[in-house]
Structures are given as C-alpha cells and as structure tokens.
Design a protein around this motif. Structure first.
Motif, mmCIF file in Angstrom:
data_model
loop_
_atom_site.group_PDB
_atom_site.id
_atom_site.type_symbol
_atom_site.label_atom_id
_atom_site.label_comp_id
_atom_site.label_asym_id
_atom_site.label_seq_id
_atom_site.Cartn_x
_atom_site.Cartn_y
_atom_site.Cartn_z
ATOM 1 N N LEU A 92 0.896 -1.214 -0.101
ATOM 2 C CA LEU A 92 -0.010 -0.031 -0.029
ATOM 3 C C LEU A 92 0.845 1.130 -0.039
ATOM 4 N N PRO A 93 0.844 1.845 -0.977
ATOM 5 C CA PRO A 93 1.733 3.413 -1.025
ATOM 6 C C PRO A 93 1.104 4.239 -0.202
ATOM 7 N N THR A 94 1.741 5.395 0.442
ATOM 8 C CA THR A 94 1.112 6.198 1.178
ATOM 9 C C THR A 94 1.842 7.627 0.889
ATOM 10 N N GLY A 95 1.222 8.680 1.375
ATOM 11 C CA GLY A 95 1.497 10.196 1.180
ATOM 12 C C GLY A 95 2.291 10.290 0.098
ATOM 13 N N PRO A 96 3.698 10.697 -0.080
ATOM 14 C CA PRO A 96 4.114 11.341 -1.144
ATOM 15 C C PRO A 96 4.226 10.268 -2.281
ATOM 16 N N ASP A 97 4.165 9.193 -1.894
ATOM 17 C CA ASP A 97 4.101 8.267 -3.167
ATOM 18 C C ASP A 97 2.841 8.163 -4.010
ATOM 19 N N LEU A 98 1.886 8.661 -3.489
ATOM 20 C CA LEU A 98 0.549 8.766 -4.025
ATOM 21 C C LEU A 98 0.351 9.882 -5.013
ATOM 22 N N VAL A 99 1.457 10.926 -4.712
ATOM 23 C CA VAL A 99 1.081 12.234 -5.598
ATOM 24 C C VAL A 99 2.298 12.079 -6.605
ATOM 25 N N ASP A 116 -2.797 17.252 0.272
ATOM 26 C CA ASP A 116 -2.114 16.141 -0.130
ATOM 27 C C ASP A 116 -2.233 15.091 1.011
ATOM 28 N N PRO A 117 -2.255 13.751 0.576
ATOM 29 C CA PRO A 117 -2.183 12.798 1.707
ATOM 30 C C PRO A 117 -1.079 12.639 2.661
ATOM 31 N N TYR A 118 -1.341 12.750 4.037
ATOM 32 C CA TYR A 118 -0.291 12.795 5.021
ATOM 33 C C TYR A 118 0.628 11.801 4.787
ATOM 34 N N PHE A 119 1.804 11.862 5.480
ATOM 35 C CA PHE A 119 2.877 10.726 5.084
ATOM 36 C C PHE A 119 2.787 9.303 4.948
ATOM 37 N N LEU A 120 1.631 8.920 6.142
ATOM 38 C CA LEU A 120 1.439 7.558 6.163
ATOM 39 C C LEU A 120 0.081 7.446 5.861
ATOM 40 N N GLU A 121 -0.677 8.104 5.081
ATOM 41 C CA GLU A 121 -2.014 8.220 4.753
ATOM 42 C C GLU A 121 -2.245 7.499 3.527
ATOM 43 N N SER A 122 -3.176 6.392 3.321
ATOM 44 C CA SER A 122 -3.432 5.799 2.133
ATOM 45 C C SER A 122 -4.362 6.769 1.011
ATOM 46 N N SER A 123 -4.618 5.881 0.131
ATOM 47 C CA SER A 123 -5.577 6.799 -0.966
ATOM 48 C C SER A 123 -6.965 7.083 -0.385
ATOM 49 N N VAL A 130 -0.307 7.133 14.677
ATOM 50 C CA VAL A 130 -1.144 7.802 15.395
ATOM 51 C C VAL A 130 -1.191 9.403 15.620
ATOM 52 N N THR A 131 -0.006 9.844 15.543
ATOM 53 C CA THR A 131 0.231 11.402 15.506
ATOM 54 C C THR A 131 -0.514 11.914 14.061
ATOM 55 N N LEU A 132 -0.891 11.226 13.085
ATOM 56 C CA LEU A 132 -1.114 11.748 12.063
ATOM 57 C C LEU A 132 -2.740 11.495 12.124
ATOM 58 N N VAL A 133 -3.148 10.522 12.658
ATOM 59 C CA VAL A 133 -4.413 10.229 12.962
ATOM 60 C C VAL A 133 -4.985 11.460 13.898
ATOM 61 N N HIS A 134 -4.324 12.012 14.823
ATOM 62 C CA HIS A 134 -4.518 13.419 15.559
ATOM 63 C C HIS A 134 -4.786 14.588 14.448
ATOM 64 N N ARG A 135 -3.743 14.674 13.854
ATOM 65 C CA ARG A 135 -3.735 15.767 12.825
ATOM 66 C C ARG A 135 -4.908 15.630 11.824
ATOM 67 N N PHE A 136 -5.394 14.287 11.398
ATOM 68 C CA PHE A 136 -6.475 14.246 10.521
ATOM 69 C C PHE A 136 -7.907 14.817 11.278
ATOM 70 N N LEU A 137 -7.993 14.225 12.405
ATOM 71 C CA LEU A 137 -8.907 14.492 13.465
ATOM 72 C C LEU A 137 -9.143 16.027 13.703
ATOM 73 N N GLY A 138 -8.099 16.674 13.725
ATOM 74 C CA GLY A 138 -7.999 18.169 13.993
ATOM 75 C C GLY A 138 -8.525 18.917 12.693
#
Length: 564
Positions: free
Chosen positions: A497-504, A518-525, A554-562
C-alpha cells in the motif's frame, strides 16, 4: 517440594495460585513469607525456597501438578544462582508469572538490567518496611496483572490430538502464539484416550479441546477456540475513535500510542498478536534489549501495555471489507459483524510465501511449517531439521532449533547470506557446530505418507539430492495481505500500500481524493485510513521501524481529526 509446614498441609492449599519467594537469608525469607501470608494467605499459597535451584525444583513440581504460579520474588544476591539467573530460567516454566527482584540500594543497577534481561516487572529495595507502603502496592500490581492474563483462568486447557495432524498443530500453535497455557495429549497415549472417552469422542474427532469449563470442543474454529479459552472476540461497542487492523509490532505500537493519548482504540487481529516478529525465538538487534528478547515476550509486553492504557484487543476476527461512510470508516468481519471509527490504521503485515515444491501443500502442518512453529521444538529432538530462507527470521529459527535438533540445515537459494541477513546472525550461525548453511539450494519436492519423510533438493548445477527429513520450516519472501482492499485503496504491483508522497504523481493527487490537501505521510489513498509497518510500500522491514510507524500513524490520526 520444600515449603513451610504452615502452607504444606493447609486444607485447600493445593490448586490455589502460588506466590513463590526465594532468598538465601533465612530471616529475610521468613519475613517476606510472613508479610505475604498476612495479606494474601486467604487467596494464595505462599511457597518459599532458600536457593535458586530449590525454587526451580519447586516450580517444576508445581508445573507437573498443574498448579498456577502468580508471582515470583527473588533476591538478587544469592550464591551459585543469583536472582536474575533464577528468574530467567523460571520464565521457561511459568512465562506469565509476574516477576520482582529483591535488592539492596547498592544493586539497583542490577535491577534495571533485569528489566531488559528477564522482563522483570518490579524491583523491591530491602528493607520494605512498612509493607503497606512499599511491599503490598507492588505485589497488588503484580497480582492484578496476572489475574488479567490467561494463566489465571486457563491453566487447565487440554488438547487431545495426533502428532502429525494439521488441525491439531493449528490448535496448539494458535494457543501458544496467544500465550494461552495448555497441556498436550496424544490420542495414541493412555491419558489422551481417557480424555477422549470422557468427552464422548473418538480418534477421528481430534483435535478435542477441553477448557476449564469442561465443555469439550471438537475441531473448533479459531474464533470458537478463542472464546472458549477467554480471549476477547467481541467488541464492547460499535464505534471507536481508532481501529487498528493487525496485531504485529506496527499494530501494537499504534494501539499503545492511540490508547495512551486518549483515543478509544480497538485492535483487531485475525490470529495472534506479534505477527511474524512474534514467532521469532530471539530478536537481538531491537533497541533497549542488549541481551535479546523473544518475539513472544515482546508481543506479550506490548499487549499488556496496550491493555493498561485501555485499548481493546480482539482476537480471531478476520477483516474482509473497508468502507467509507461519510465521516465514519467501517470495517466488516468475515462473520458479518462490523465496527466503525473516525480513523483506521492498517498494520496487516506480510505473510510467508508458499513453498512451490511438489507435495509441500499437502504436508503443511504435518512436517512442513511456515514460521518458527516453536511448539514443534520438542518433536525435533535428535532430528535433522531443514529451514528454507536466507533472511533474519530464518537465521533466528536456525539458532533456536540448533538447541533441540541433532542437525539444522539452512537452505538458501542465493549465493550467500550477506545480502539478506544481519551480520551478527551470520556470525552466530558460523559458530554453531550443528548448523549447516547450503547456498544455491532449493526444495523441489516434499514427500511422505501421513507426515513429511523426504525432501528433494536441487543445487545450482541442476543435480537433485533426496534426503530424509521430518521437519521443514519455511521463511521465504513476504506477501502483503491486501487482496481484500483491491478496488478500495491504491496498491502497487506487489500488493503493498503506497502512502503520502508516493501517491502524488507529477503534482496530481490520487484519483478520487476528495480533500484540498495532499495525503499525509502514512495516509493511504482514502482520507483517514493510514498504513504502518511491513504492509506499507517502501517500508523498512524491521521491528523497530514498524513500531515507529505505528506511533507516527497515531500522530497523523490526531492531525486528521483536527482537520475536521
């Protein structure tokens, strides 16, 4: 077994959980036993020993009788065998017993060392007066942790099966990987036959599992077995802040950090926490464990840590579908159930690829095993064991089985180990006299009637050699478990599963991406669905990096929720 007269003949004493203390100073030994009996004597049996050897003999007898051991308290400074050495050996007999080291102030460095070496839970400075302030809070914490473990209620799980039965092996492996203690009986032995008769079963009904309730299970599914032995299989609610799919190092890391940071977190694992790392006999290059740690111990510590912070861990639940329904992310199980959350972290790891050798599939679980299958160690005594693979997991397995088997042959397709195995492991293998490394070798066939009996090995010249073999352990390649995400998330050609910069690509976000970022570093499509560990494309296949990615997700989850 050596024990005080006041506990040896006490009515109802046998069968109660044991608190064992060992100290070569008679005065200290009497004092700690007195204080423990004063507070815990109505619920626990206090056993004391004056040396490490005496304590180990007591533990062996308790093991044979099936008596549970809740906690071990050992003095550090003892002749012949100090407290750390005793606790290290005691772990082999009662791995789930809680452990404490009794030490003087001058020996606190040794106590800290013990935390890494033998997973000591606490250390107690002598003297511990008053016990209400210094002794009892520590023992209370140890007892509470033990009561929450499978040992407390499941010391009498019994399995009756055939040694070369694939379903029997699967049941034993499932319990072992979930740290559920059990007793194994062969259906061919008298005690096994007696248990089958008592359960109203025959030899063809195996495996038969008898949990403490006494209600026998005949060839149960993993979910049925998990429920019967007290593992959690049902969620407590239908909506969470965070769902973590997969219980390897990345998933456990995400569960620990998610729950510790206040997210209502549930971890869903289809078989057993720990993943491939959990099957490792010893991991020696993980930060903070200079003497190494087994994958099972590391997984157990992480599982307990996640539970301490309030994370739920669901076992034997296979996730088959991921959906986005407005602000919710929904995961559906193979049995039709589902749960939802604000965010999902996928940490499903990878699986060993199947051995493409004639006859290997039919002998899986009957001499051909994927992963270490540590439950087979005793059966390998005096045998010639073969291991396929050239990476760290194969090397660690070779080191482990060399302690049991007469000879271990590591079969490596490549021309050397240097390209795929850590240097420290290569050095270890070279120093073990009963380990043989055969490079440029592949398995082309596996044969046997009711179990593995022969292997055909091909070298680089094309010559084929037939060798007798009863056990073959396979560690080849890594295939991601992402077929169920086809059409849901972007996958690369290998299924990762590619994530973040690999999806752009060329500044363009992935197709269907609905957000103005753009997707966060560990975020999927899919927004709000993150990926951590070996299943992520371009990830580093190491335990430490997987744990780190779980925490970062988890840190990125917090950013997403924010952002919402």
């Amino acid at each position: 077994m050596t024990q005080p007269a006041e506990t040896a003949g006490r009515p109802g004493g046998r069968g109660r959980p044991v608190l064992l203390t060992v100290d070569d100073d008679p005065g200290v030994s009497r004092a700690v036993a007195r204080d423990l009996r004063r507070r815990y004597g109505d619920r626990y049996r206090v056993v004391r020993a004056s040396s490490g050897e005496e304590a180990l003999e007591a533990l062996r007898e308790l093991k044979l009788r099936g008596d549970p051991v809740a906690a071990l308290l050992a003095d550090y400074r003892m002749p012949q065998m100090n407290g750390i050495e005793f606790l290290e050996q005691a772990m082999d007999l009662f791995p789930r017993a809680r452990r404490a080291l009794l030490t003087a102030y001058a020996d606190t460095d040794a106590a800290i060392q013990a935390i890494n070496l033998v997973d000591v839970d606490h250390y107690l400075l002598k003297p511990w007066e008053p016990p209400e302030e210094k002794l009892y809070p520590v023992v209370d914490a140890m007892v509470e942790t033990w009561l929450a473990s499978p040992d407390a209620a499941l010391a009498d799980v019994r399995i009756v099966g055939h040694p070369w039965s694939a379903p029997s092996f699967a049941a034993r492996d499932f319990l072992a990987r979930n740290a559920v203690p059990y007793r194994w009986y062969s259906a061919e032995e008298p005690e096994g036959r007696r248990l089958l008769e008592a359960a109203g079963a025959g030899p063809d009904d195996v495996p038969v599992i008898v949990p403490p309730s006494g209600e026998a299970l005949f060839s149960p599914t993993e979910a049925e077995l998990a429920a019967a032995v007290g593992l959690t299989v049902e969620p407590s609610t239908d909506f969470y802040d965070l769902i973590v799919v997969g219980g390897g190092p990345a998933g456990l890391g995400a569960a620990v950090y998610g729950a510790s940071e206040g997210l209502r977190t549930v971890l869903v694992e289809r078989q057993a926490t720990g993943g491939q790392a959990g099957q490792s006999s010893r991991i020696e290059n993980y930060l903070g464990f200079p003497d190494g740690v087994s994958g099972g111990q590391l997984a157990d510590r992480a599982r307990r840590q996640a539970a301490k912070f309030g994370a739920e861990v669901l076992t034997a639940r296979k996730v088959t579908t991921l959906e986005t329904q407005g602000p919710a992310r929904v995961v559906r199980f193979a049995d039709g159930g589902c749960i939802a959350a604000h965010a999902v972290i996928l940490a499903t790891g990878v699986a060993y690829r199947q051995l493409e050798a004639e006859g290997a599939g039919a002998l899986t679980g009957r001499g051909v095993y994927y992963g270490s299958a540590i439950t087979e160690a005793a059966a390998c005594a005096g045998e010639h064991v073969y291991i396929v693979g050239g990476a760290n997991s194969a090397g660690q397995s070779a080191v482990f089985f060399a302690r049991h088997a007469n000879c271990v042959t590591l079969l490596v397709r490549g021309t050397s180990l240097e390209a795929s195995m850590s240097h420290y492991l290569i050095q270890q293998l070279a120093a073990i006299p009963n380990v043989v490394v055969r490079t440029g070798t592949t398995v082309v066939a596996a044969r046997g009637e009711d179990h593995l009996q022969e292997l055909d090995l091909r070298d680089t010249t094309g010559a084929v050699e037939t060798v007798p073999a009863s056990h073959l352990f396979v560690f080849i390649g890594a295939a991601p478990r992402t077929e169920w995400l086809d059409g849901v998330l972007a996958r690369d050609r290998l299924g990762f599963l590619p994530t973040g910069p690999d999806l752009v690509v060329d500044g363009a976000r992935p197709p269907g991406w609905p957000l103005q970022r753009d997707p966060y570093f560990l975020e999927s499509s899919a927004p709000g669905v993150f990926v951590a560990g070996d299943v992520r494309a371009q990830s580093v296949k190491r335990v430490a990096s997987a744990v780190g990615e779980g925490a970062m997700a988890v840190t990125l989850v917090h950013r997403f929720l924010g952002d919402r």
